[in-house]
Write an enzyme that holds these catalytic residues in place. Structure first.
Site, mmCIF file in Angstrom:
data_model
loop_
_atom_site.group_PDB
_atom_site.id
_atom_site.type_symbol
_atom_site.label_atom_id
_atom_site.label_comp_id
_atom_site.label_asym_id
_atom_site.label_seq_id
_atom_site.Cartn_x
_atom_site.Cartn_y
_atom_site.Cartn_z
ATOM 1 N N LEU A 161 0.864 -1.177 0.000
ATOM 2 C CA LEU A 161 0.000 0.000 0.000
ATOM 3 C C LEU A 161 0.902 1.228 0.000
ATOM 4 C CD1 LEU A 161 -2.660 -0.879 2.757
ATOM 5 C CD2 LEU A 161 -2.960 -1.026 0.281
ATOM 6 N N ASP A 162 0.441 2.295 -0.642
ATOM 7 C CA ASP A 162 1.190 3.546 -0.575
ATOM 8 C C ASP A 162 1.296 4.003 0.878
ATOM 9 O OD1 ASP A 162 1.381 3.578 -3.323
ATOM 10 O OD2 ASP A 162 -0.382 4.867 -3.585
ATOM 11 N N ARG A 163 2.329 4.758 1.163
ATOM 12 C CA ARG A 163 2.566 5.206 2.533
ATOM 13 C C ARG A 163 1.367 5.952 3.118
ATOM 14 N NH1 ARG A 163 7.723 8.934 4.521
ATOM 15 N NH2 ARG A 163 7.136 9.042 6.730
#
Length: 341
Positions: free
Chosen positions: A166-168
């Site tokens: 997942l993106d940060r």
């Protein structure tokens, strides 16, 4: 002023080093106090000449009598006199690799933060409701992320690996495999598109399309400084995203249910922006002017949340896990609902 003058160790008559022997060698070493050392406490003297060891070790070797001055046991408060002969015990120094590992180790607070976010665990999997702002792994200036924190917190699990990413700034369901055999099986499900991944997103503006599937290829380019940017491009990889409106908040924003037909980098963010309604708070692909209108409602980050994962494995009952949006997300939605009323 003269400093500390080393002398030969009787355990090593050939030693004639120009500095005290404080390395990891097996022998005892000796050092002579110089004029500049006169009046200094022995604990402070040792901390200065024995580098890269914790002060607690200094006090331990003093307490156990391993440090002697002119043949007598020294206490931490012992004051040196020029010409004093100080006996130093063998000290195991940390290697460069050990020091580097300590510097990059996940902090205790990160380990506790990540383990407190675990929402499911069984013999094969750990599922975390990943907080927004926490990276899934170290890199790009970060020493550690979720996977490093879990490995540090659960050292008995030798094969922990991320199943997906997942993106940060994206919150929500993040799955970690405990064994490589499980990892391979789940990666196969992802490749065959047999894993359903659903997201919630708040996009800026009023979504006008109803339920809409966007099937547009995406291509990743690296900008200067190593920043990764993804664009809709004919030469890219196939990417399929289905958007379904849940609630409109006037012309300000729309809450969407999103399902993925593929799992490309930044797929939801780029497809939403291409449709003219980027994710609220998305600094890379978003609309700052329209984001500014949502600031009074508490918008402070990107509003993308991985809501659930569902799949079937051979010989295992169907698996579904879901994660509620975090409190800051829910607070913004409630304020938008109140304003709509």
């Amino acid at each position: 002023m003269p400093g500390s003058a080393p002398v030969k160790s009787p355990d090593d008559p050939s030693a004639a080093s120009s500095a005290p022997k404080t390395g990891s060698g097996p022998g005892v070493s000796y050092v002579e106090a110089g004029e500049g050392d006169a009046g200094q406490r022995i604990d402070n003297f040792l901390s200065r000449i024995i580098k890269d060891v914790p002060r607690s070790l200094i006090y331990r070797i003093l307490r156990t009598g391993e440090v002697r001055v002119n043949g007598k046991r020294a206490k931490p408060e012992t004051r040196l006199v020029e010409g004093d002969r100080i006996r130093l015990p063998p000290i195991q120094r940390k290697t460069d690799e050990e020091r580097a590992a300590e510097r990059s180790a996940p902090s205790r607070s990160l380990r506790e933060f990540v383990t407190s976010a675990i929402i499911h665990e069984d013999r094969d999997l750990i599922v975390v409701n990943k907080p927004a702002g926490v990276a899934v792994h170290g890199g790009s200036g970060l020493n550690a992320g979720v996977i490093e924190a879990l490995r540090a917190a659960r050292p008995e699990l030798k094969e922990l690996e991320l199943v997906h990413r997942l993106d940060r700034d994206t919150s929500g369901v993040l799955m970690i495999a405990k064994r490589r055999a499980v990892l391979r099986e789940l990666h196969s499900l992802l490749r065959e598109r047999d894993m359903e991944k659903r997201y919630l997103a708040l996009v800026v503006g009023r979504w006008p399309f109803g339920t809409k599937t966007i099937d547009l290829p995406l291509k990743t380019n690296m900008k200067s400084g190593g920043e990764r940017i993804v664009r809709v491009h004919a030469d890219g990889q196939q990417a399929i995203t289905t958007f379904k409106p849940i609630q409109h908040f006037g012309k300000l924003a729309t809450l969407l249910d999103i399902s993925l037909g593929t799992g490309r980098t930044h797929q939801i963010r780029v497809h939403a922006a291409h449709a003219g309604h980027p994710i609220a708070g998305d600094e890379k692909y978003g609309d700052r002017e329209r984001d500014a209108k949502l600031k009074p409602y508490g918008l402070q980050r990107m509003f993308l949340h991985a809501q659930s994962l569902s799949f079937e494995r051979k010989g295992v009952k169907p698996f579904t896990v879901s994660a509620p949006p975090p409190p800051d997300w829910q607070a913004v939605i409630e304020k938008l609902k109140q304003d709509l009323k």
